[in-house]
Design a protein around this motif. Structure first.
Motif, PDB file in Angstrom:
ATOM      1  N   MET A   1       0.824  -0.901  -0.236  1.00 37.71           N
ATOM      2  CA  MET A   1       0.078   0.062   0.030  1.00 37.71           C
ATOM      3  C   MET A   1       0.668   1.240   0.347  1.00 37.71           C
ATOM      4  SD  MET A   1      -3.359   0.444   2.257  1.00 37.71           S
ATOM      5  CE  MET A   1      -3.379   1.415   3.103  1.00 37.71           C
ATOM      6  N   THR A   2       2.558   1.144  -0.004  1.00 35.29           N
ATOM      7  CA  THR A   2       2.874   2.758  -0.054  1.00 35.29           C
ATOM      8  C   THR A   2       3.191   3.001  -1.326  1.00 35.29           C
ATOM      9  OG1 THR A   2       4.814   1.071   0.620  1.00 35.29           O
ATOM     10  CG2 THR A   2       5.313   3.222   0.462  1.00 35.29           C
ATOM     11  N   ASN A   3       2.941   4.088  -1.110  1.00 38.93           N
ATOM     12  CA  ASN A   3       2.517   5.397  -2.386  1.00 38.93           C
ATOM     13  C   ASN A   3       1.248   5.149  -3.487  1.00 38.93           C
ATOM     14  OD1 ASN A   3       4.465   7.115  -1.362  1.00 38.93           O
ATOM     15  ND2 ASN A   3       6.675   5.909  -2.036  1.00 38.93           N
ATOM     16  N   ALA A   4       0.656   4.976  -2.787  1.00 37.84           N
ATOM     17  CA  ALA A   4      -1.134   4.132  -3.722  1.00 37.84           C
ATOM     18  C   ALA A   4      -1.805   5.618  -3.648  1.00 37.84           C
ATOM     19  CB  ALA A   4      -1.368   3.355  -2.779  1.00 37.84           C
ATOM     20  N   ILE A   5      -2.454   5.218  -5.354  1.00 40.48           N
ATOM     21  CA  ILE A   5      -3.243   6.202  -5.652  1.00 40.48           C
ATOM     22  C   ILE A   5      -4.544   5.426  -5.191  1.00 40.48           C
ATOM     23  CG2 ILE A   5      -4.595   7.791  -6.752  1.00 40.48           C
ATOM     24  CD1 ILE A   5      -2.176   8.801  -5.854  1.00 40.48           C
ATOM     25  N   TRP A   6      -5.804   5.552  -4.480  1.00 36.69           N
ATOM     26  CA  TRP A   6      -7.320   5.071  -4.969  1.00 36.69           C
ATOM     27  C   TRP A   6      -7.904   6.609  -5.436  1.00 36.69           C
ATOM     28  CZ3 TRP A   6      -7.142   0.300  -1.535  1.00 36.69           C
ATOM     29  CH2 TRP A   6      -5.714   0.432  -1.258  1.00 36.69           C
ATOM     30  N   ASN A   7      -8.937   5.660  -6.445  1.00 40.19           N
ATOM     31  CA  ASN A   7     -10.304   6.169  -6.497  1.00 40.19           C
ATOM     32  C   ASN A   7     -10.889   5.724  -6.031  1.00 40.19           C
ATOM     33  OD1 ASN A   7      -8.055   7.720  -8.179  1.00 40.19           O
ATOM     34  ND2 ASN A   7      -7.717   5.801  -9.385  1.00 40.19           N
ATOM     35  N   ILE A   8     -12.241   6.406  -5.791  1.00 45.39           N
ATOM     36  CA  ILE A   8     -13.601   6.465  -5.069  1.00 45.39           C
ATOM     37  C   ILE A   8     -14.474   5.098  -6.302  1.00 45.39           C
ATOM     38  CG2 ILE A   8     -14.873   8.007  -6.391  1.00 45.39           C
ATOM     39  CD1 ILE A   8     -16.299   8.462  -3.578  1.00 45.39           C
ATOM     40  N   ASP A   9     -14.539   4.533  -5.444  1.00 41.08           N
ATOM     41  CA  ASP A   9     -16.179   3.617  -6.973  1.00 41.08           C
ATOM     42  C   ASP A   9     -17.051   3.892  -6.827  1.00 41.08           C
ATOM     43  OD1 ASP A   9     -17.517   1.690  -7.738  1.00 41.08           O
ATOM     44  OD2 ASP A   9     -17.030  -0.400  -6.225  1.00 41.08           O
ATOM     45  N   PRO A  10     -17.781   4.791  -7.053  1.00 39.19           N
ATOM     46  CA  PRO A  10     -19.424   5.946  -7.656  1.00 39.19           C
ATOM     47  C   PRO A  10     -20.301   4.951  -7.443  1.00 39.19           C
ATOM     48  CG  PRO A  10     -18.040   6.356  -9.188  1.00 39.19           C
ATOM     49  CD  PRO A  10     -16.996   5.312  -9.011  1.00 39.19           C
ATOM     50  N   LYS A  41       0.406   7.781   1.326  1.00 37.94           N
ATOM     51  CA  LYS A  41       2.170   7.642   1.343  1.00 37.94           C
ATOM     52  C   LYS A  41       3.171   5.913   2.022  1.00 37.94           C
ATOM     53  CE  LYS A  41       2.618  12.090   0.856  1.00 37.94           C
ATOM     54  NZ  LYS A  41       2.723  13.807   1.317  1.00 37.94           N
ATOM     55  N   SER A  42       2.059   5.134   2.843  1.00 37.62           N
ATOM     56  CA  SER A  42       2.267   4.580   3.460  1.00 37.62           C
ATOM     57  C   SER A  42       1.279   3.207   4.103  1.00 37.62           C
ATOM     58  CB  SER A  42       3.078   5.073   5.320  1.00 37.62           C
ATOM     59  OG  SER A  42       2.162   5.914   6.222  1.00 37.62           O
ATOM     60  N   ASP A  43       1.714   2.560   4.737  1.00 39.32           N
ATOM     61  CA  ASP A  43       0.462   1.767   5.658  1.00 39.32           C
ATOM     62  C   ASP A  43      -0.512   1.972   6.293  1.00 39.32           C
ATOM     63  OD1 ASP A  43       1.520  -0.234   3.537  1.00 39.32           O
ATOM     64  OD2 ASP A  43       2.475  -1.213   5.032  1.00 39.32           O
ATOM     65  N   SER A  48      -1.769  10.627   4.374  1.00 39.02           N
ATOM     66  CA  SER A  48      -2.584  10.922   2.689  1.00 39.02           C
ATOM     67  C   SER A  48      -3.103  12.010   2.683  1.00 39.02           C
ATOM     68  CB  SER A  48      -3.599   9.263   3.289  1.00 39.02           C
ATOM     69  OG  SER A  48      -2.764   8.344   3.056  1.00 39.02           O
ATOM     70  N   LEU A  49      -3.285  12.059   1.940  1.00 37.57           N
ATOM     71  CA  LEU A  49      -4.219  13.397   0.901  1.00 37.57           C
ATOM     72  C   LEU A  49      -5.602  12.914   0.458  1.00 37.57           C
ATOM     73  CD1 LEU A  49      -4.606  16.420   0.459  1.00 37.57           C
ATOM     74  CD2 LEU A  49      -3.233  15.777  -1.740  1.00 37.57           C
ATOM     75  N   ILE A  50      -6.594  13.635   1.111  1.00 35.85           N
ATOM     76  CA  ILE A  50      -7.769  12.850   0.543  1.00 35.85           C
ATOM     77  C   ILE A  50      -8.538  13.705  -0.513  1.00 35.85           C
ATOM     78  CG2 ILE A  50     -10.372  12.272   0.810  1.00 35.85           C
ATOM     79  CD1 ILE A  50      -9.064  11.072   3.637  1.00 35.85           C
ATOM     80  N   ALA A  51      -8.969  13.914  -1.241  1.00 34.21           N
ATOM     81  CA  ALA A  51      -9.481  15.032  -2.271  1.00 34.21           C
ATOM     82  C   ALA A  51     -10.709  14.642  -2.990  1.00 34.21           C
ATOM     83  CB  ALA A  51      -8.339  15.401  -3.549  1.00 34.21           C
ATOM     84  N   PHE A  52     -11.997  15.598  -2.641  1.00 39.66           N
ATOM     85  CA  PHE A  52     -13.234  14.938  -2.616  1.00 39.66           C
ATOM     86  C   PHE A  52     -13.352  16.447  -3.979  1.00 39.66           C
ATOM     87  CE2 PHE A  52     -17.686  16.202  -2.136  1.00 39.66           C
ATOM     88  CZ  PHE A  52     -18.269  14.896  -2.215  1.00 39.66           C
ATOM     89  N   ASN A  53     -14.549  16.729  -4.552  1.00 44.32           N
ATOM     90  CA  ASN A  53     -15.096  17.316  -5.982  1.00 44.32           C
ATOM     91  C   ASN A  53     -16.556  16.688  -5.816  1.00 44.32           C
ATOM     92  OD1 ASN A  53     -13.070  19.138  -5.573  1.00 44.32           O
ATOM     93  ND2 ASN A  53     -12.317  17.973  -8.009  1.00 44.32           N
TER      94      ASN A  53
END
Length: 176
Positions: A1-10, A41-43, A48-53
Motif C-alpha cells: 500500500m506504500t505510495n498508492a493512489i485510491w479512486n472512489i468507486d461511485p 504514502k505508507s500503510d 495521506s491526502l484526501i481530495a473530493f469534488n
C-alpha cells in the motif's frame, strides 16, 4: 500500500446530508456526481491526502422543486459555483479503526476548515481482483458560514431550514 493512489468507486459510494425542516423532521439529500482520490504514502492513512469534488448541480433530495430551489441563488447558485470541494490537511488516528479527518471545505466560494469523524473498515480484494478500502465519514457544518443563508420564518415560531447540516459519506475506494 506504500505510495498508492485510491479512486472512489461511485457505484458503491454515497455522499449525503441531512437538515432539520420546520424544526422537527430531517430532510435528506445526496450528490449523484462526485469524484474523490486518496494519495497514501505508507500503510497507514495518517500521512495521506484526501481530495473530493461534488457537482452541486447533481443535488438530489427526491423532490424536483426543492432541488431546483437548492440550485438557485437562494442556496448553491449552481450557475456560478459548480462544485463543492474538500482537501484534507490532517488525518489523526483516534483509535484502531477511527480517525479525525480535517481539511478545507469550499462551498459557494467560501472555504473553511472542517473535521469529520471517519471509520476505516479495512482492505479487501473483491471477486474481480481489485484491492479496495472502505470509509464511513460524518460531520456537521453551519450552512450560513458558507453563504447559504436563505430561510423563511414559520408562523408558529422558528425557521423553515435549520442552520446545522449533517454530512455523511459511505465510500469505497479502489487501488489504481
Amino acid at each position: 500500500m506504500t505510495n498508492a493512489i485510491w479512486n472512489i468507486d461511485p457505484t458503491h459510494s454515497e455522499i449525503g446530508f441531512k437538515v432539520k425542516h420546520m424544526m422537527f423532521t430531517n430532510v435528506s439529500g445526496k450528490f449523484n456526481e462526485f469524484t474523490s482520490t486518496i494519495e497514501s504514502k505508507s500503510d497507514n492513512f495518517e500521512d495521506s491526502l484526501i481530495a473530493f469534488n461534488a457537482k452541486v448541480d447533481s443535488v438530489d433530495t427526491n423532490n424536483t422543486e426543492r432541488d431546483n430551489h437548492l440550485k438557485s441563488a437562494d442556496f448553491f447558485e449552481t450557475d456560478k459555483f459548480k462544485e463543492i470541494k474538500f482537501t484534507s490537511t490532517e488525518i489523526e488516528k483516534v483509535a484502531d479503526t477511527t480517525f479525525k479527518v480535517t481539511g478545507l471545505l469550499t462551498i459557494k466560494g467560501v472555504s473553511k476548515s472542517v473535521s469529520f469523524d471517519a471509520e476505516y473498515s479495512g482492505v479487501l480484494t473483491d471477486p474481480w481482483g481489485n484491492t479496495k478500502i472502505g470509509l464511513s465519514l460524518k460531520g456537521k457544518i453551519n450552512r450560513k458560514e458558507f453563504g447559504l443563508t436563505w430561510n423563511a420564518a414559520l408562523e408558529t415560531g422558528g425557521v423553515l431550514v435549520a442552520e446545522d447540516i449533517k454530512l455523511f459519506a459511505e465510500v469505497q475506494f479502489a487501488k489504481a
